[in-house]
Scaffold this motif. Sequence first.
Motif: not given
Lengths: 72, 512
Positions: B91, B98-99, B102-103, B267-270, B272-273, B275, B510-512
Amino acid sequence: MGLASRWIYLLLAIPFFGTLWVPLYNHVRPTFLGFPFFYWYQFAWVPASVVLTAIVYVARRPSAPTDVTRDA
Amino acid sequence: MSAALGIFLALFLLVTGLGFWANRWRPGDLGLLSEWGLGGRRFGALVTWFLLGGDLYTAYTFIAVPALVFGQGALGFFALPYTIVMYPIMFMIMPKLWTVARERGYVTAADFVEQRFDCRMLGLLVAVTGILATMPYIALQLVGIQVVLGALHLGGTGIWAEAPLIIAFVVLAAYTYTGGLRAPALIAIVKDILIYTTVLTAVVVIPAHLGGWTAIFAKVPAAKLTFAKPPPHSTGILSGYATLALGSALALLMYPHTVTGVLGAKSADVVRKNAVFLPAYSFVLGLLALLGYMAYAAHVNALPQFRDGFAHFGPSYAVPALFMRFLPSWFVGFAFAAIAIGALVPAAIMSVAAANLFTRNIYKAFLHPRVSEAGEARTAKLASLFVKFGALVFVLGIPEKYAIVLQLLGGIWIIQTFPAIVIGLYTRWPHRYALVTGWLAGMIAGTAMAASTSFKSVIYPLTMAGYTVPAYAAVYAVLVNLIVTVVATWVLKTLRIGAGRDGTLDVQMRGA
């Protein structure tokens, strides 16, 4: 993200103390549904860690729109 | 043909069909490496959940974890805390990785490290470590298939003995070549449904035959159920258990097949979900581990019909024998298909991941810098074939115990990439050459610790000032790595050796 919500990440550290401090659960009693404590205690940490991670996930959500890449 | 064999073959044909159809699922230009090797970074939360679940919980795990519980008792249960503590770490770190990937269009963790620290050598080391650790892991998936094929009495004699395994692997290699990461992603859905059904059925049906859970645990000697009180001046096996869980979690996150599964998310949110929800598998893994006690309570190794199987496969035969003893033939076929397909999914993802590393961080970085995007994808596809056939030769030509030793070493090695990758996500403070030095120190220290037990155990009893702390060698080795990295960074910065420029500067991690 504010300072207050940074502290929420500490919740993620709790499962480490709960599962990695072995003397805490290295016993047979009390048993539960026939399972010795050693086993059911560690099983119980699965839903507990899911709840803790879920709380952190929800708590950090307001900042999600500023994420570099977000769900379309 | 028995019902077991019929069901087994039918399910195998089903996933073969899915595997070859996968290149038409969510169509993309499979001439691009990010399409072939990462599924176009388009997998949503649910597909990623199946993909990562199918990827992290391998057939070898399903065979080896209950086998360890069967043979050694409580120690084998480390698989549960291991897969509990892994997800909070995932998490924190994986959305960041990932971010930036991707970038910047990174396909591997080594891409990130190379750019972040401006050091091709560091990228190469991360890539080579990944490939080295992955090869025996793929080989052990084959061993998982071998055990169930052996239990089904598939295979002829002489040169035909290994024919079913070879056929299964050639088919797997073919559809991974055409479909890339899409193939295992699609098959993972079938695999996970089969595994969940098998495990949940087994933990209801088998205890009923054995007189319930209380009776099962009552048949296990107390010395196996929990750990002995530590001897004086030692933490005993308790610290071994805890560090095995923690170190395995850190190592698994760094394995190339994990990174590939994560980078395939949309996505980064995927990430996190996932985790949050992946621990559902940990629950199943814990139940699976307890099959070891059921096999113990049922004394399956003493039954004459399983004598040959145990003689050939050792404790790994415990779960197949348990199933054949208590479950109807058609369900045995279903369960064995679950294990075999459970081997194909991670084997495919591992070979894709190793191929991505070879293509980006060895071929492109050192051999052919001007390779076109289409050339990258072509190279990776060929590399995936090489990786798989390498693993096949490994399993057929070399005794299984060497594959197990190499897999144990693989965990100790792969964790040495943790400082470069994970610290790199947060800070550029460590010097690039310090990370190289730390990696080398960790590799040597970890391998030497394993060698000191004649490669029989990964638990190393470190004694300091008369007090012994037995712990997972990977954890000690990565501490050596970190200490050397910090000291060398301080020295190199004092000497004003250039740290290179950060290739990820304009990315906000970004992220945590």
